[in-house]
Design a protein around this motif. Structure first.
Motif, PDB file in Angstrom:
ATOM      1  N   PRO A 285     -15.167  18.349 -49.997  1.00  0.00           N
ATOM      2  CA  PRO A 285     -15.203  18.643 -50.647  1.00  0.00           C
ATOM      3  C   PRO A 285     -16.097  19.175 -52.213  1.00  0.00           C
ATOM      4  O   PRO A 285     -17.350  18.246 -51.522  1.00  0.00           O
ATOM      5  CB  PRO A 285     -13.980  18.077 -52.056  1.00  0.00           C
ATOM      6  N   GLU A 286     -16.314  19.814 -52.588  1.00  0.00           N
ATOM      7  CA  GLU A 286     -17.630  20.252 -53.259  1.00  0.00           C
ATOM      8  C   GLU A 286     -17.408  20.188 -54.789  1.00  0.00           C
ATOM      9  O   GLU A 286     -16.280  20.973 -55.238  1.00  0.00           O
ATOM     10  CB  GLU A 286     -19.180  21.329 -52.641  1.00  0.00           C
ATOM     11  N   ALA A 287     -18.500  20.542 -55.613  1.00  0.00           N
ATOM     12  CA  ALA A 287     -18.683  21.545 -57.051  1.00  0.00           C
ATOM     13  C   ALA A 287     -17.350  20.153 -58.168  1.00  0.00           C
ATOM     14  O   ALA A 287     -17.016  20.560 -58.984  1.00  0.00           O
ATOM     15  CB  ALA A 287     -17.602  22.726 -57.038  1.00  0.00           C
ATOM     16  N   GLY A 288     -17.708  18.726 -57.652  1.00  0.00           N
ATOM     17  CA  GLY A 288     -16.686  17.954 -58.381  1.00  0.00           C
ATOM     18  C   GLY A 288     -15.484  17.736 -58.125  1.00  0.00           C
ATOM     19  O   GLY A 288     -14.675  17.391 -58.600  1.00  0.00           O
ATOM     20  N   SER A 289     -14.785  18.766 -57.155  1.00  0.00           N
ATOM     21  CA  SER A 289     -13.481  19.151 -56.629  1.00  0.00           C
ATOM     22  C   SER A 289     -12.329  18.159 -56.687  1.00  0.00           C
ATOM     23  O   SER A 289     -11.403  17.570 -57.205  1.00  0.00           O
ATOM     24  CB  SER A 289     -13.324  20.139 -55.731  1.00  0.00           C
ATOM     25  N   SER A 290     -13.577  16.666 -55.930  1.00  0.00           N
ATOM     26  CA  SER A 290     -12.537  15.723 -55.190  1.00  0.00           C
ATOM     27  C   SER A 290     -12.387  14.625 -56.472  1.00  0.00           C
ATOM     28  O   SER A 290     -11.672  13.955 -56.489  1.00  0.00           O
ATOM     29  CB  SER A 290     -13.650  14.684 -54.223  1.00  0.00           C
ATOM     30  N   VAL A 291     -12.747  14.658 -57.629  1.00  0.00           N
ATOM     31  CA  VAL A 291     -12.048  13.986 -59.359  1.00  0.00           C
ATOM     32  C   VAL A 291     -11.877  15.276 -59.962  1.00  0.00           C
ATOM     33  O   VAL A 291     -10.279  14.592 -60.434  1.00  0.00           O
ATOM     34  CB  VAL A 291     -13.643  13.037 -59.861  1.00  0.00           C
ATOM     35  N   LEU A 292     -11.993  16.246 -60.620  1.00  0.00           N
ATOM     36  CA  LEU A 292     -11.917  17.863 -61.158  1.00  0.00           C
ATOM     37  C   LEU A 292      -9.927  17.755 -59.888  1.00  0.00           C
ATOM     38  O   LEU A 292      -9.218  17.902 -61.516  1.00  0.00           O
ATOM     39  CB  LEU A 292     -12.520  18.440 -61.469  1.00  0.00           C
ATOM     40  N   LEU A 293      -9.795  18.232 -59.426  1.00  0.00           N
ATOM     41  CA  LEU A 293      -8.358  18.273 -58.435  1.00  0.00           C
ATOM     42  C   LEU A 293      -7.651  17.319 -59.140  1.00  0.00           C
ATOM     43  O   LEU A 293      -6.441  17.252 -59.761  1.00  0.00           O
ATOM     44  CB  LEU A 293      -8.607  19.399 -57.787  1.00  0.00           C
ATOM     45  N   PRO A 294      -8.047  15.878 -58.579  1.00  0.00           N
ATOM     46  CA  PRO A 294      -6.941  15.329 -58.601  1.00  0.00           C
ATOM     47  C   PRO A 294      -6.231  14.447 -60.338  1.00  0.00           C
ATOM     48  O   PRO A 294      -5.782  13.945 -60.724  1.00  0.00           O
ATOM     49  CB  PRO A 294      -7.516  13.775 -57.871  1.00  0.00           C
ATOM     50  N   ASN A 295      -8.062  14.575 -61.606  1.00  0.00           N
ATOM     51  CA  ASN A 295      -7.730  14.496 -62.491  1.00  0.00           C
ATOM     52  C   ASN A 295      -6.895  15.939 -63.557  1.00  0.00           C
ATOM     53  O   ASN A 295      -6.025  15.396 -64.436  1.00  0.00           O
ATOM     54  CB  ASN A 295      -9.280  14.848 -63.374  1.00  0.00           C
ATOM     55  N   LEU A 296      -6.355  16.722 -62.789  1.00  0.00           N
ATOM     56  CA  LEU A 296      -5.761  17.645 -63.072  1.00  0.00           C
ATOM     57  C   LEU A 296      -4.612  17.874 -62.631  1.00  0.00           C
ATOM     58  O   LEU A 296      -3.773  17.608 -63.210  1.00  0.00           O
ATOM     59  CB  LEU A 296      -6.568  19.017 -62.534  1.00  0.00           C
TER      60      LEU A 296
END
Length: 245
Positions: free
Chosen positions: A135-146
Motif C-alpha cells: 500500500p501507499e499514500a498512508g492507506s495502510s493506516v488510514l483504511l484500517p482506521n476507517l
C-alpha cells in the motif's frame, strides 16, 4: 492541452483529471501539476475549498505504470512522492467527485479527502499485492482506521474490488448518486463549505485529523517498502506480465 484542468467557482478551486485516452492514469507531469495546484491553493486566501474530480466514466485508473517506472527512485524529488505529502498535509477541505474506475492512487487519495461523493457506477480497487507491491499514500493506516482491520485486509491484501455501495457502507464515501449528478452534488457541497468561516473550517479539519504525524510517518515507511518491492524480481515479472496483457 493539459491533462489537469483548473476552474474557479468563487471560493472553490475545481481540479479536474482530463486524460480520457489513458483513463485518467496519473503521469509524472500530472503529479507535478496537482502538487503545484494544491500548494498554491493552500496559501491563496481567496480559495477555501478544493474540488477534485475525474470524468463521468472514470475518476482515475491509478498510476501510469510505464511513466512511473521511468521516474527514478522514490525520493523527495520524485513527483509522486511530492504529491503524496502535499495531499496529506493540505490544510483546507478537499471534496471529491468520483465516477467509474478509482484504482490504486485513485482510491487511496480519497482517504485524504474530507467529503467524497460517488456515482453508482464507481468501482474501487487497491491491487498493490497483485503487482507485487504494498500500500501507499498512508492507506495502510488510514483504511484500517476507517473500515476496520479485516475489511482493510480484504481490500489491501487480497486486492478485491468494491462498489460504491460498499464504499459508502465503510465510510469512504458520504453519498452515492447517479453518474450524471455526482459532480453537481459535490460542487454544491463544496460551495456550501466554502461559504462558511474559513478559519473555523480549517481549524476544525486540523482537530479532526490529530493523527497527521502518524500518517506522514506511515507514508515514509510505505515508500521504503514500496521501493524495495519495486526493485524485486517478482514485482518486475508481474509488471512485465501486466504490459503484455
Amino acid at each position: 492541452m493539459s491533462d489537469i484542468v483548473l476552474q474557479r467557482h468563487d471560493k472553490v478551486l475545481q481540479i479536474g483529471l482530463n486524460r480520457p485516452a489513458k483513463k485518467n492514469a496519473l503521469s509524472q507531469q500530472m503529479y507535478r501539476e496537482l502538487t503545484a495546484a494544491l500548494a498554491q491553493a493552500a496559501t491563496d486566501n481567496s480559495i477555501n475549498v478544493v474540488l477534485l474530480q475525474g470524468s463521468d466514466n472514470c475518476f482515475s485508473a491509478g498510476n501510469d505504470l510505464q511513466d512511473f517506472l521511468g521516474a527514478g527512485e522514490l525520493n523527495a524529488q520524485h513527483p509522486t512522492v511530492q504529491f503524496l505529502y502535499q495531499l496529506a498535509q493540505f490544510p483546507k477541505p478537499i471534496v471529491a467527485a468520483v465516477a467509474g474506475l478509482a484504482i490504486g492512487i485513485g482510491t487511496t487519495a480519497l482517504l485524504h479527502c474530507d467529503l467524497v461523493y460517488a456515482a453508482d457506477n464507481s468501482r474501487f480497487q487497491l491491487p498493490f499485492t497483485k503487482l507485487g507491491l504494498c500500500p501507499e499514500a498512508g492507506s495502510s493506516v488510514l483504511l484500517p482506521n476507517l473500515a476496520g482491520y479485516q475489511r482493510a485486509a480484504q481490500y489491501l491484501l487480497l486486492g478485491e474490488a468494491f462498489d460504491a455501495a460498499q464504499a459508502e457502507q465503510m465510510g469512504l464515501v458520504n453519498q452515492v448518486v447517479g453518474q450524471h449528478d455526482v459532480l453537481s452534488l459535490a460542487l454544491e457541497k463544496a460551495t456550501a463549505l466554502a461559504a462558511l468561516p474559513a478559519d473555523a473550517v480549517q481549524s476544525s479539519k486540523a482537530l479532526l485529523k490529530p493523527q497527521q504525524s502518524m500518517t506522514l510517518q506511515t507514508i515514509a515507511n510505505e515508500l521504503v517498502q514500496f521501493q524495495r518491492l519495486l526493485n524485486g524480481a517478482e514485482c518486475q515479472q508481474r509488471i512485465a506480465a501486466f504490459f503484455q496483457r
